[in-house]
Write a protein that holds these residues in place. Structure first.
Motif, mmCIF file in Angstrom:
data_model
loop_
_atom_site.group_PDB
_atom_site.id
_atom_site.type_symbol
_atom_site.label_atom_id
_atom_site.label_comp_id
_atom_site.label_asym_id
_atom_site.label_seq_id
_atom_site.Cartn_x
_atom_site.Cartn_y
_atom_site.Cartn_z
ATOM 1 N N LEU A 54 0.925 -1.179 0.010
ATOM 2 C CA LEU A 54 0.047 0.068 -0.007
ATOM 3 C C LEU A 54 0.901 1.233 -0.035
ATOM 4 O O LEU A 54 0.447 2.104 -0.758
ATOM 5 C CB LEU A 54 -0.885 0.085 1.336
ATOM 6 C CG LEU A 54 -2.136 -1.131 1.340
ATOM 7 C CD1 LEU A 54 -2.639 -0.983 2.502
ATOM 8 C CD2 LEU A 54 -3.134 -0.807 0.153
ATOM 9 N N PHE A 57 2.946 1.536 -3.358
ATOM 10 C CA PHE A 57 1.996 1.964 -4.596
ATOM 11 C C PHE A 57 1.733 3.249 -4.634
ATOM 12 O O PHE A 57 1.551 4.219 -5.440
ATOM 13 C CB PHE A 57 1.069 0.958 -4.849
ATOM 14 C CG PHE A 57 -0.083 1.405 -6.099
ATOM 15 C CD1 PHE A 57 0.333 0.802 -7.371
ATOM 16 C CD2 PHE A 57 -1.073 2.323 -6.121
ATOM 17 C CE1 PHE A 57 -0.336 1.061 -8.429
ATOM 18 C CE2 PHE A 57 -1.871 2.579 -7.071
ATOM 19 C CZ PHE A 57 -1.423 2.037 -8.299
ATOM 20 N N GLY A 58 1.436 3.864 -3.367
ATOM 21 C CA GLY A 58 0.773 5.383 -3.178
ATOM 22 C C GLY A 58 1.925 6.362 -3.165
ATOM 23 O O GLY A 58 1.283 7.484 -3.183
ATOM 24 N N MET A 61 2.327 9.088 -7.077
ATOM 25 C CA MET A 61 0.655 9.088 -7.680
ATOM 26 C C MET A 61 0.807 9.826 -8.857
ATOM 27 O O MET A 61 1.095 11.260 -8.813
ATOM 28 C CB MET A 61 -0.278 9.359 -6.789
ATOM 29 C CG MET A 61 -1.580 9.061 -6.848
ATOM 30 S SD MET A 61 -1.809 7.178 -7.506
ATOM 31 C CE MET A 61 -1.433 6.515 -6.045
ATOM 32 N N ARG A 65 -1.855 5.783 -12.262
ATOM 33 C CA ARG A 65 -1.652 4.937 -11.244
ATOM 34 C C ARG A 65 -2.960 5.248 -10.118
ATOM 35 O O ARG A 65 -3.460 4.384 -9.700
ATOM 36 C CB ARG A 65 -0.563 5.031 -10.445
ATOM 37 C CG ARG A 65 0.686 4.967 -10.807
ATOM 38 C CD ARG A 65 1.935 5.460 -10.418
ATOM 39 N NE ARG A 65 2.248 4.906 -8.980
ATOM 40 C CZ ARG A 65 2.734 3.822 -8.751
ATOM 41 N NH1 ARG A 65 3.413 3.093 -9.714
ATOM 42 N NH2 ARG A 65 3.097 3.279 -7.780
ATOM 43 N N LYS A 68 -5.756 3.269 -12.060
ATOM 44 C CA LYS A 68 -5.229 1.837 -11.694
ATOM 45 C C LYS A 68 -6.002 1.351 -10.243
ATOM 46 O O LYS A 68 -6.154 0.259 -10.061
ATOM 47 C CB LYS A 68 -4.011 1.431 -11.897
ATOM 48 C CG LYS A 68 -3.565 0.083 -11.722
ATOM 49 C CD LYS A 68 -1.997 -0.252 -12.088
ATOM 50 C CE LYS A 68 -1.697 -1.572 -11.816
ATOM 51 N NZ LYS A 68 -0.208 -1.896 -12.246
ATOM 52 N N SER A 69 -5.488 2.384 -9.395
ATOM 53 C CA SER A 69 -6.150 2.097 -7.953
ATOM 54 C C SER A 69 -7.485 2.189 -7.881
ATOM 55 O O SER A 69 -8.199 0.977 -7.216
ATOM 56 C CB SER A 69 -5.499 3.010 -7.072
ATOM 57 O OG SER A 69 -6.176 3.165 -5.735
ATOM 58 N N TYR A 72 -8.788 -1.304 -9.336
ATOM 59 C CA TYR A 72 -8.561 -2.444 -8.431
ATOM 60 C C TYR A 72 -9.465 -2.568 -7.169
ATOM 61 O O TYR A 72 -10.177 -3.480 -7.009
ATOM 62 C CB TYR A 72 -7.080 -2.243 -7.730
ATOM 63 C CG TYR A 72 -6.968 -3.254 -6.495
ATOM 64 C CD1 TYR A 72 -6.581 -4.608 -6.778
ATOM 65 C CD2 TYR A 72 -6.976 -2.575 -5.174
ATOM 66 C CE1 TYR A 72 -6.569 -5.285 -5.807
ATOM 67 C CE2 TYR A 72 -6.531 -3.496 -4.312
ATOM 68 C CZ TYR A 72 -6.404 -4.777 -4.341
ATOM 69 O OH TYR A 72 -6.301 -5.538 -3.535
ATOM 70 N N LEU A 181 -8.956 -0.288 2.088
ATOM 71 C CA LEU A 181 -8.723 -0.034 0.701
ATOM 72 C C LEU A 181 -9.732 1.164 0.239
ATOM 73 O O LEU A 181 -9.050 1.907 -0.638
ATOM 74 C CB LEU A 181 -9.302 -1.352 -0.033
ATOM 75 C CG LEU A 181 -8.379 -2.677 0.074
ATOM 76 C CD1 LEU A 181 -8.872 -3.563 -0.979
ATOM 77 C CD2 LEU A 181 -7.099 -2.260 -0.549
ATOM 78 N N HIS A 185 -7.853 4.768 -0.961
ATOM 79 C CA HIS A 185 -7.894 5.429 -2.434
ATOM 80 C C HIS A 185 -8.483 6.758 -2.314
ATOM 81 O O HIS A 185 -8.032 7.685 -2.937
ATOM 82 C CB HIS A 185 -9.028 4.452 -3.186
ATOM 83 C CG HIS A 185 -9.129 4.891 -4.567
ATOM 84 N ND1 HIS A 185 -8.169 4.858 -5.593
ATOM 85 C CD2 HIS A 185 -10.202 5.362 -5.078
ATOM 86 C CE1 HIS A 185 -8.559 5.430 -6.538
ATOM 87 N NE2 HIS A 185 -9.909 5.988 -6.369
#
Length: 431
Positions: A54, A57-58, A61, A65, A68-69, A72, A181, A185
């Motif tokens: 987490l 990936f963040g 940004m 991306r 994509k998040s 997901y 999640l 996001h």
């Protein structure tokens, strides 16, 4: 009549109205036992993300991306909800008809259908709309904890303790994972839009994760919030206004990456219970012994809280083992079936605010006192027995633990162990 014919009649009856629902609810309840879309999603395995993933990936940004998040989250959450719907469907019929369970099923089914039908996100404007959709569902599901707790408390008569606690753990862990999640996001989207700048904070963060969380500061924050809180629904024989000091020892400089909301809820609940026990044990005293919080840094972040409140089993005659305080079964914790707790759960279930299980929620409820919804405050939550079970779930969610050791007649030790990411590595594929 053959056994098969009998089974078909029973199944059709249950399929028509498995919960004894109103006509408004029957459209959802009709799908309780059979639904092809649910079977498709429930056959998929969830794709969990670690705390490290987490963060990685963040950290950097951009629009690609972020989209994509969003996709997901859009595709992952219905899979996780489908598994929980299947868990609900596997419960004995007498359990699924209990008060509160039908409401949880309706909320989960509605969310599953909304996610399943939500179109792919392709740009920032669509992501903004998706974030509003997520925020709405988070609010809508605020009553899940009290409804689920009420239904399973009433079902405790019909389920073995291990089965009941295993079910509740799956439901609550899954709920936390979905909210992490969704909220992560939303936070990443707000950072990208410039609504929130993580570098403006005294502690750096990526989404909802604080990457330089100072454990001592969090303990001090919780202690300060609780120090002068009188818990006015309790009677401590005159010492309710005497502050209980929290002394912090150990590695005061230790920092690590974690979700602040989770950590502070655990610390807050442990300190709150410690203060109650200390005041009760030393009723009539003009000076109360301090609570000792020790921070130890190693492969894990460890908080050791010690208080002389008489021991858990001395004060909690409803349990035989400290770990039973985490149980939702009345066999392990007889207080689950107390009338006052069930009444409090019904009260919480009826309010749209529900229970979010956060420190801020409890502080805000304090500010509302006194008012007609007084029972919706922190004291109501404590009477329901939600705090310690939720703290245990939060502690174990990322692989940590919460352990209680009771020295009856003297006091209690609480050990919190959390996985520690001290120096997050760069994302894969970068220098």
């Amino acid at each position: 009549m053959s056994r098969l014919s009998t089974r078909l009649i029973i199944s059709r009856t249950q399929l028509h109205n498995p919960f004894g629902c109103s006509k408004r609810q029957e459209s959802t309840a009709l799908h309780f036992y059979q639904n092809k879309q649910l079977e498709i999603y429930a056959s998929k395995e969830p794709k969990p993300l670690t705390l490290r993933q987490l963060i990685f990936f963040g950290r950097s940004m951009d629009e690609e991306r972020l989209v994509k998040s969003a996709n997901y989250v859009r595709t992952e959450l219905p899979v996780r909800i489908a598994h929980r719907l299947r868990d609900l469907q596997k419960l004995p019929y007498i359990v699924v008809t209990q008060e509160g369970i039908a409401k949880v099923y309706e909320l989960y089914w509605s969310a599953f259908e909304k996610f399943r039908k939500y179109p792919p996100i392709t740009n920032i404007k669509e992501n903004d709309a998706f974030c509003e959709f997520l925020a709405g569902l988070l609010d809508e599901h605020a009553t899940v904890i009290p409804n689920l707790s009420l239904g399973m408390s009433l079902s405790s008569l019909y389920l073995a303790p291990d089965d009941l606690d295993s079910f509740m753990r799956r439901m609550l862990v899954s709920r936390i994972s979905r909210r992490v999640l969704a909220q992560h996001h939303i936070a990443l989207s707000e950072i990208y839009a410039g609504k929130h700048k993580p570098w403006d904070s005294s502690e750096p963060n990526v989404g909802i994760i604080t990457t330089g969380l100072n454990l001592k500061s969090s303990i001090e924050k919780c202690a300060n919030l609780l120090r002068h809180q009188s818990f006015e629904t309790e009677d401590f024989d005159g010492n309710a206004e005497i502050p209980v000091e929290v002394q912090i020892e150990g590695d005061a400089e230790m920092k690590f990456s974690y979700i602040r909301e989770h950590l502070e809820y655990i610390v807050f609940e442990l300190l709150k219970n410690s203060i109650r026990a200390t005041r009760s044990k030393h009723a009539g005293s003009t000076k109360l012994p301090p609570i000792i919080a020790t921070i130890a840094a190693g492969d894990n972040a460890i908080v050791f809280i010690q208080f002389t409140g008489g021991g858990l089993l001395t004060l909690q005659n409803s349990v035989q083992n400290p770990a039973d305080l985490f149980s939702f079964s009345h066999i392990r914790n007889s207080a689950r079936m107390e009338h006052s707790r069930l009444l409090s759960l019904r009260t919480a279930s009826s309010y749209h605010r529900g229970i979010w299980a956060t420190v801020n929620e409890q502080v805000e409820n304090w500010k509302r006192l006194p008012d007609p919804e007084k029972e919706d405050g922190v004291e109501r939550q404590a009477r329901m027995g939600i705090g310690l079970p939720m703290s245990n779930i939060f502690a174990t969610y990322f692989g940590g633990s919460l352990e209680l050791k009771s020295l009856d007649g003297y006091g209690t030790d609480a050990y919190v162990r959390l996985p520690k990411l001290v120096r997050p590595q760069p994302p894969c594929g970068t220098a």
